[in-house]
Design a protein around this motif. Structure first.
Motif, PDB file in Angstrom:
ATOM      1  N   ALA A 115       0.841  -1.208   0.000  1.00 56.83           N
ATOM      2  CA  ALA A 115       0.000   0.000   0.000  1.00 56.83           C
ATOM      3  C   ALA A 115       0.874   1.256   0.000  1.00 56.83           C
ATOM      4  O   ALA A 115       0.598   2.219  -0.714  1.00 56.83           O
ATOM      5  CB  ALA A 115      -0.943  -0.002   1.199  1.00 56.83           C
ATOM      6  N   GLY A 116       1.940   1.243   0.790  1.00 58.72           N
ATOM      7  CA  GLY A 116       2.861   2.377   0.833  1.00 58.72           C
ATOM      8  C   GLY A 116       3.569   2.586  -0.502  1.00 58.72           C
ATOM      9  O   GLY A 116       3.764   3.719  -0.947  1.00 58.72           O
ATOM     10  N   LEU A 117       3.952   1.496  -1.159  1.00 62.58           N
ATOM     11  CA  LEU A 117       4.606   1.600  -2.473  1.00 62.58           C
ATOM     12  C   LEU A 117       3.660   2.201  -3.511  1.00 62.58           C
ATOM     13  O   LEU A 117       4.066   3.004  -4.350  1.00 62.58           O
ATOM     14  CB  LEU A 117       5.087   0.234  -2.944  1.00 62.58           C
ATOM     15  N   ARG A 118       2.394   1.805  -3.457  1.00 59.23           N
ATOM     16  CA  ARG A 118       1.397   2.371  -4.385  1.00 59.23           C
ATOM     17  C   ARG A 118       1.265   3.878  -4.198  1.00 59.23           C
ATOM     18  O   ARG A 118       1.259   4.646  -5.151  1.00 59.23           O
ATOM     19  CB  ARG A 118       0.049   1.700  -4.161  1.00 59.23           C
ATOM     20  N   GLY A 129       5.170  10.299  -4.652  1.00 64.88           N
ATOM     21  CA  GLY A 129       6.569  10.509  -4.306  1.00 64.88           C
ATOM     22  C   GLY A 129       6.776  10.704  -2.818  1.00 64.88           C
ATOM     23  O   GLY A 129       7.851  11.085  -2.372  1.00 64.88           O
ATOM     24  N   ASP A 130       5.755  10.424  -2.021  1.00 59.50           N
ATOM     25  CA  ASP A 130       5.832  10.620  -0.581  1.00 59.50           C
ATOM     26  C   ASP A 130       5.472   9.317   0.130  1.00 59.50           C
ATOM     27  O   ASP A 130       4.801   8.453  -0.427  1.00 59.50           O
ATOM     28  CB  ASP A 130       4.856  11.722  -0.150  1.00 59.50           C
ATOM     29  N   GLY A 131       5.930   9.194   1.362  1.00 62.55           N
ATOM     30  CA  GLY A 131       5.610   8.010   2.147  1.00 62.55           C
ATOM     31  C   GLY A 131       6.126   8.146   3.558  1.00 62.55           C
ATOM     32  O   GLY A 131       6.927   9.031   3.874  1.00 62.55           O
ATOM     33  N   ALA A 132       5.681   7.238   4.409  1.00 61.43           N
ATOM     34  CA  ALA A 132       6.018   7.294   5.829  1.00 61.43           C
ATOM     35  C   ALA A 132       7.507   7.094   6.101  1.00 61.43           C
ATOM     36  O   ALA A 132       8.019   7.574   7.101  1.00 61.43           O
ATOM     37  CB  ALA A 132       5.208   6.240   6.586  1.00 61.43           C
ATOM     38  N   LEU A 133       8.221   6.397   5.221  1.00 59.51           N
ATOM     39  CA  LEU A 133       9.630   6.093   5.462  1.00 59.51           C
ATOM     40  C   LEU A 133      10.585   7.004   4.697  1.00 59.51           C
ATOM     41  O   LEU A 133      11.802   6.869   4.814  1.00 59.51           O
ATOM     42  CB  LEU A 133       9.923   4.636   5.080  1.00 59.51           C
ATOM     43  N   TRP A 148       8.343   8.734 -10.101  1.00 62.01           N
ATOM     44  CA  TRP A 148       9.064   8.727  -8.832  1.00 62.01           C
ATOM     45  C   TRP A 148       9.878   7.445  -8.686  1.00 62.01           C
ATOM     46  O   TRP A 148       9.418   6.360  -9.024  1.00 62.01           O
ATOM     47  CB  TRP A 148       8.093   8.846  -7.663  1.00 62.01           C
ATOM     48  N   HIS A 149      11.092   7.602  -8.167  1.00 63.18           N
ATOM     49  CA  HIS A 149      11.991   6.478  -7.909  1.00 63.18           C
ATOM     50  C   HIS A 149      12.532   6.614  -6.492  1.00 63.18           C
ATOM     51  O   HIS A 149      12.728   7.724  -6.005  1.00 63.18           O
ATOM     52  CB  HIS A 149      13.155   6.477  -8.908  1.00 63.18           C
ATOM     53  N   ALA A 150      12.784   5.474  -5.855  1.00 65.77           N
ATOM     54  CA  ALA A 150      13.322   5.459  -4.498  1.00 65.77           C
ATOM     55  C   ALA A 150      14.767   4.975  -4.530  1.00 65.77           C
ATOM     56  O   ALA A 150      15.126   4.092  -5.297  1.00 65.77           O
ATOM     57  CB  ALA A 150      12.495   4.532  -3.611  1.00 65.77           C
ATOM     58  N   ILE A 151      15.571   5.589  -3.690  1.00 59.05           N
ATOM     59  CA  ILE A 151      16.962   5.186  -3.499  1.00 59.05           C
ATOM     60  C   ILE A 151      17.101   4.841  -2.027  1.00 59.05           C
ATOM     61  O   ILE A 151      16.865   5.691  -1.165  1.00 59.05           O
ATOM     62  CB  ILE A 151      17.926   6.325  -3.873  1.00 59.05           C
ATOM     63  N   GLY A 152      17.456   3.599  -1.744  1.00 60.16           N
ATOM     64  CA  GLY A 152      17.506   3.161  -0.355  1.00 60.16           C
ATOM     65  C   GLY A 152      18.863   2.646   0.062  1.00 60.16           C
ATOM     66  O   GLY A 152      19.617   2.106  -0.751  1.00 60.16           O
ATOM     67  N   ILE A 153      19.160   2.841   1.317  1.00 59.61           N
ATOM     68  CA  ILE A 153      20.360   2.289   1.942  1.00 59.61           C
ATOM     69  C   ILE A 153      19.887   1.482   3.142  1.00 59.61           C
ATOM     70  O   ILE A 153      19.143   1.984   3.983  1.00 59.61           O
ATOM     71  CB  ILE A 153      21.325   3.401   2.403  1.00 59.61           C
ATOM     72  N   ILE A 154      20.310   0.234   3.188  1.00 60.13           N
ATOM     73  CA  ILE A 154      19.912  -0.631   4.299  1.00 60.13           C
ATOM     74  C   ILE A 154      21.176  -1.118   5.000  1.00 60.13           C
ATOM     75  O   ILE A 154      22.176  -1.423   4.358  1.00 60.13           O
ATOM     76  CB  ILE A 154      19.045  -1.812   3.801  1.00 60.13           C
TER      77      ILE A 154
END
Length: 94
Positions: free
Chosen positions: A16-19, A25-29, A61-67
Motif C-alpha cells: 500500500a505504501g509503495l502504491r 513521491g511521498d511516504g512514511a519512510l 518517482w523512484h526510491a533510493i535506499g540504503i539498508i
C-alpha cells in the motif's frame, strides 16, 4: 526487492505504501532513518536501519535506499525492531 526482504506479516502495508509512493513521491519512510525488521534468505529476521530518498525522473518517482544491519544494543538498549525480530542483544565479553 520487497518480496525478498519484507517479512510476510508486513507486506500488505508495504505494498500500500509503495502504491502511494508511486503516485505522490511521498511516504512514511521517506527522508528519515527507520528501524525495521528484514528477512534473511533463510527466512530468519534481523533488525535493520533503512534510509530512503526519492528522485523524480521524467515524471516518475523512484526510491533510493540504503539498508544496514542494526545490532540489538541500539542507542537506548533493546529497540523496537529487535523486539519485533525476537533477537537477543549480544553479551559484552567479561
Amino acid at each position: 526487492m520487497h518480496e525478498l526482504i519484507v517479512p510476510q506479516r508486513f507486506r500488505a502495508r508495504g505494498v500500500a505504501g509503495l502504491r502511494r509512493f508511486g503516485n505522490t513521491g511521498d511516504g512514511a519512510l521517506i527522508g528519515k532513518i527507520s528501524e525495521l525488521v528484514a528477512m534473511r534468505s533463510d527466512g530468519s529476521q534481523v533488525p535493520v536501519e533503512l534510509s530512503i530518498s526519492t528522485v523524480e525522473i521524467r515524471g516518475s518517482w523512484h526510491a533510493i535506499g540504503i539498508i544496514g544491519s542494526r545490532n540489538c544494543r541500539g542507542r537506548s538498549g533493546r529497540n523496537s525492531a529487535c523486539r519485533t525480530a525476537g533477537c537477543t542483544p549480544p553479551r559484552s565479553p567479561r
